[in-house]
Design a protein around this motif. Structure first.
Motif, mmCIF file in Angstrom:
data_model
loop_
_atom_site.group_PDB
_atom_site.id
_atom_site.type_symbol
_atom_site.label_atom_id
_atom_site.label_comp_id
_atom_site.label_asym_id
_atom_site.label_seq_id
_atom_site.Cartn_x
_atom_site.Cartn_y
_atom_site.Cartn_z
ATOM 1 N N MET A 1 8.322 6.959 7.446
ATOM 2 C CA MET A 1 7.933 6.679 6.058
ATOM 3 C C MET A 1 7.797 5.172 5.862
ATOM 4 N N PRO A 2 6.680 4.709 5.358
ATOM 5 C CA PRO A 2 6.549 3.273 5.087
ATOM 6 C C PRO A 2 7.618 2.804 4.109
ATOM 7 N N GLU A 3 8.330 1.745 4.486
ATOM 8 C CA GLU A 3 9.371 1.183 3.641
ATOM 9 C C GLU A 3 8.893 -0.157 3.093
ATOM 10 N N LEU A 4 9.783 -0.873 2.409
ATOM 11 C CA LEU A 4 9.359 -2.115 1.747
ATOM 12 C C LEU A 4 8.612 -3.072 2.672
ATOM 13 N N PRO A 5 9.114 -3.358 3.868
ATOM 14 C CA PRO A 5 8.355 -4.287 4.727
ATOM 15 C C PRO A 5 6.950 -3.802 5.050
ATOM 16 N N GLU A 6 6.795 -2.495 5.307
ATOM 17 C CA GLU A 6 5.470 -1.976 5.621
ATOM 18 C C GLU A 6 4.523 -2.075 4.421
ATOM 19 N N VAL A 7 5.072 -1.823 3.226
ATOM 20 C CA VAL A 7 4.248 -1.932 2.022
ATOM 21 C C VAL A 7 3.860 -3.389 1.775
ATOM 22 N N GLU A 8 4.798 -4.303 1.984
ATOM 23 C CA GLU A 8 4.484 -5.722 1.803
ATOM 24 C C GLU A 8 3.488 -6.204 2.849
ATOM 25 N N VAL A 9 3.644 -5.756 4.088
ATOM 26 C CA VAL A 9 2.686 -6.102 5.139
ATOM 27 C C VAL A 9 1.300 -5.571 4.783
ATOM 28 N N THR A 10 1.243 -4.349 4.266
ATOM 29 C CA THR A 10 -0.030 -3.774 3.840
ATOM 30 C C THR A 10 -0.650 -4.627 2.741
ATOM 31 N N LEU A 58 2.462 -0.354 -4.401
ATOM 32 C CA LEU A 58 1.440 -1.391 -4.505
ATOM 33 C C LEU A 58 0.886 -1.340 -5.920
ATOM 34 N N LEU A 59 0.831 -2.480 -6.585
ATOM 35 C CA LEU A 59 0.299 -2.554 -7.939
ATOM 36 C C LEU A 59 -1.024 -3.313 -7.883
ATOM 37 N N ILE A 60 -2.108 -2.607 -8.144
ATOM 38 C CA ILE A 60 -3.438 -3.213 -8.110
ATOM 39 C C ILE A 60 -3.850 -3.495 -9.554
ATOM 40 N N ASP A 61 -3.811 -4.773 -9.916
ATOM 41 C CA ASP A 61 -4.157 -5.176 -11.279
ATOM 42 C C ASP A 61 -5.666 -5.151 -11.460
ATOM 43 N N LEU A 62 -6.115 -4.445 -12.494
ATOM 44 C CA LEU A 62 -7.529 -4.343 -12.813
ATOM 45 C C LEU A 62 -7.817 -5.036 -14.143
ATOM 46 N N SER A 63 -9.071 -5.305 -14.385
ATOM 47 C CA SER A 63 -9.449 -5.962 -15.629
ATOM 48 C C SER A 63 -9.178 -5.079 -16.834
ATOM 49 N N GLY A 64 -9.060 -3.759 -16.619
ATOM 50 C CA GLY A 64 -8.811 -2.857 -17.735
ATOM 51 C C GLY A 64 -7.644 -1.926 -17.520
ATOM 52 N N LEU A 71 2.603 5.040 -0.695
ATOM 53 C CA LEU A 71 2.160 5.537 0.608
ATOM 54 C C LEU A 71 2.865 6.813 1.037
ATOM 55 N N GLY A 72 3.854 7.263 0.268
ATOM 56 C CA GLY A 72 4.508 8.525 0.583
ATOM 57 C C GLY A 72 5.211 8.505 1.923
ATOM 58 N N MET A 73 5.120 9.618 2.663
ATOM 59 C CA MET A 73 5.775 9.748 3.958
ATOM 60 C C MET A 73 4.906 9.286 5.113
ATOM 61 N N SER A 74 3.589 9.386 4.948
ATOM 62 C CA SER A 74 2.707 9.155 6.101
ATOM 63 C C SER A 74 1.446 8.386 5.745
ATOM 64 N N GLY A 75 1.421 7.753 4.581
ATOM 65 C CA GLY A 75 0.194 7.098 4.136
ATOM 66 C C GLY A 75 -0.034 5.730 4.750
ATOM 67 N N SER A 76 -1.288 5.361 4.830
ATOM 68 C CA SER A 76 -1.668 4.013 5.260
ATOM 69 C C SER A 76 -2.969 3.650 4.556
ATOM 70 N N VAL A 77 -3.162 2.351 4.369
ATOM 71 C CA VAL A 77 -4.324 1.844 3.645
ATOM 72 C C VAL A 77 -5.229 1.099 4.613
ATOM 73 N N SER A 78 -6.520 1.254 4.437
ATOM 74 C CA SER A 78 -7.486 0.432 5.167
ATOM 75 C C SER A 78 -8.418 -0.208 4.156
ATOM 76 N N PHE A 109 2.044 13.145 0.465
ATOM 77 C CA PHE A 109 3.164 12.837 -0.424
ATOM 78 C C PHE A 109 2.936 11.509 -1.150
ATOM 79 N N GLY A 110 1.891 10.806 -0.790
ATOM 80 C CA GLY A 110 1.554 9.559 -1.460
ATOM 81 C C GLY A 110 0.836 9.823 -2.766
ATOM 82 N N ALA A 111 0.433 8.751 -3.438
ATOM 83 C CA ALA A 111 -0.240 8.914 -4.719
ATOM 84 C C ALA A 111 -0.958 7.637 -5.118
ATOM 85 N N VAL A 112 -1.980 7.804 -5.944
ATOM 86 C CA VAL A 112 -2.617 6.696 -6.643
ATOM 87 C C VAL A 112 -2.677 7.116 -8.101
ATOM 88 N N VAL A 113 -2.055 6.322 -8.973
ATOM 89 C CA VAL A 113 -1.928 6.679 -10.392
ATOM 90 C C VAL A 113 -2.461 5.536 -11.245
#
Length: 271
Positions: A1-10, A58-64, A71-78, A109-113
């Motif tokens: 499961m990605p933990e804090l370091p993996e999320v920060e590295v991402t 991960l918090l992606i700030d948008l203009s609106g 990333l849940g248990m097995s998520g990764s971003v590209s 198990f991940g999510a984008v909200v």
């Protein structure tokens, strides 16, 4: 499961490259842990202002508004231009003027909200109970000890709980407790102020080192550029059951705590 370091590295691997991008299209695959919370058309035309992290989000700030990605248990971003066609495990894709952001999550198990901002009830529900950030100046040794004094459960479980300090997941909890020479089963309230100070410093040192080494790749974690992490190669106790302790040569032991594997040295780590 990605933990804090993996999320920060991402985050570090794509935040600078996506900042300022205009969202051109958004598409969804199979349902993730939670629904997006808006129509994809609501995101199109917005601009990406920046990318932050809160705990394992991960918090992606948008203009609106704001996108919260987990990333849940097995998520990764590209992220990049010219990505291959989406596969069966790609469940969120955001095409921007600077490249495509994609979440791959085989176990879903991940999510984008989507939320209107951090004050939105949805964002507050996900972030409101998270503890202090361990790599921030707000992580104070005295206050950390006071938080431990209020908890009667095992220190390993307290670290995983995320209320005394956020983001110390299973891999790094075993590592920081070894560095602080504390047995994982020790009740948090029994830890003295000097030992809590050692644990506080160990948390900061281990997580900082993990980020420097790109996180841990146990199965398939990679950052947004496809690069694996290397921290696991230098782990002192994690996943080393039966192997000699790197300090005293005593065989490393393992046990189950809250359905998670814990690794420790019975000689170096005192109750």
């Amino acid at each position: 499961m990605p933990e804090l370091p993996e999320v920060e590295v991402t985050r570090l691997s794509f935040a600078g490259r996506i900042a300022g991008a205009r969202i051109e299209a958004v598409s969804l695959g199979k349902p993730l842990r939670w629904p997006l919370g808006c129509q994809v058309q609501q995101l199109e035309g917005q601009c990406v202002l920046g990318v932050r992290r809160r705990g394992k989000y991960l918090l992606i700030d948008l203009s609106g508004g704001l996108l919260l990605m987990h990333l849940g248990m097995s998520g990764s971003v590209s992220f990049g231009a010219g990505l291959p066609a989406p596969g069966k495990h790609d469940h969120f894709e955001m095409v921007t003027s600077l490249g495509t952001l994609r979440l791959n999550d085989p176990r879903r198990f991940g999510a984008v909200v989507y939320a209107s901002g951090e004050g939105d009830p949805i964002a507050h529900k996900l972030l409101g109970r998270l503890g202090v950030e361990p790599l921030s100046e707000a992580f104070n040794a005295i206050e950390f000890h006071q938080a431990l004094q209020r908890r009667q459960t095992a220190i390993k479980q307290v670290l995983l709980g995320g209320e005394a300090v956020v983001g110390v997941g299973n891999i790094y909890a075993s590592e920081v407790l070894f560095l602080a020479r504390i047995r994982p089963t020790t009740r948090a309230a029994r830890i003295s102020k000097p030992r809590a100070a050692l644990l506080h410093r160990a948390i900061q040192n281990v997580l900082t080192e993990a980020v420097k080494k790109g996180g841990s790749t146990l199965k398939d974690f990679s950052n947004a550029q496809g690069e694996a992490g290397h921290f696991q190669l230098d782990a002192m106790v994690y996943d080393r059951a039966g192997q000699p302790c790197r300090v005293c040569m005593t065989p490393i032991k393992s046990m189950r705590q809250g359905q998670r594997s814990t690794f420790y040295c019975s000689h170096c780590q005192k109750p």
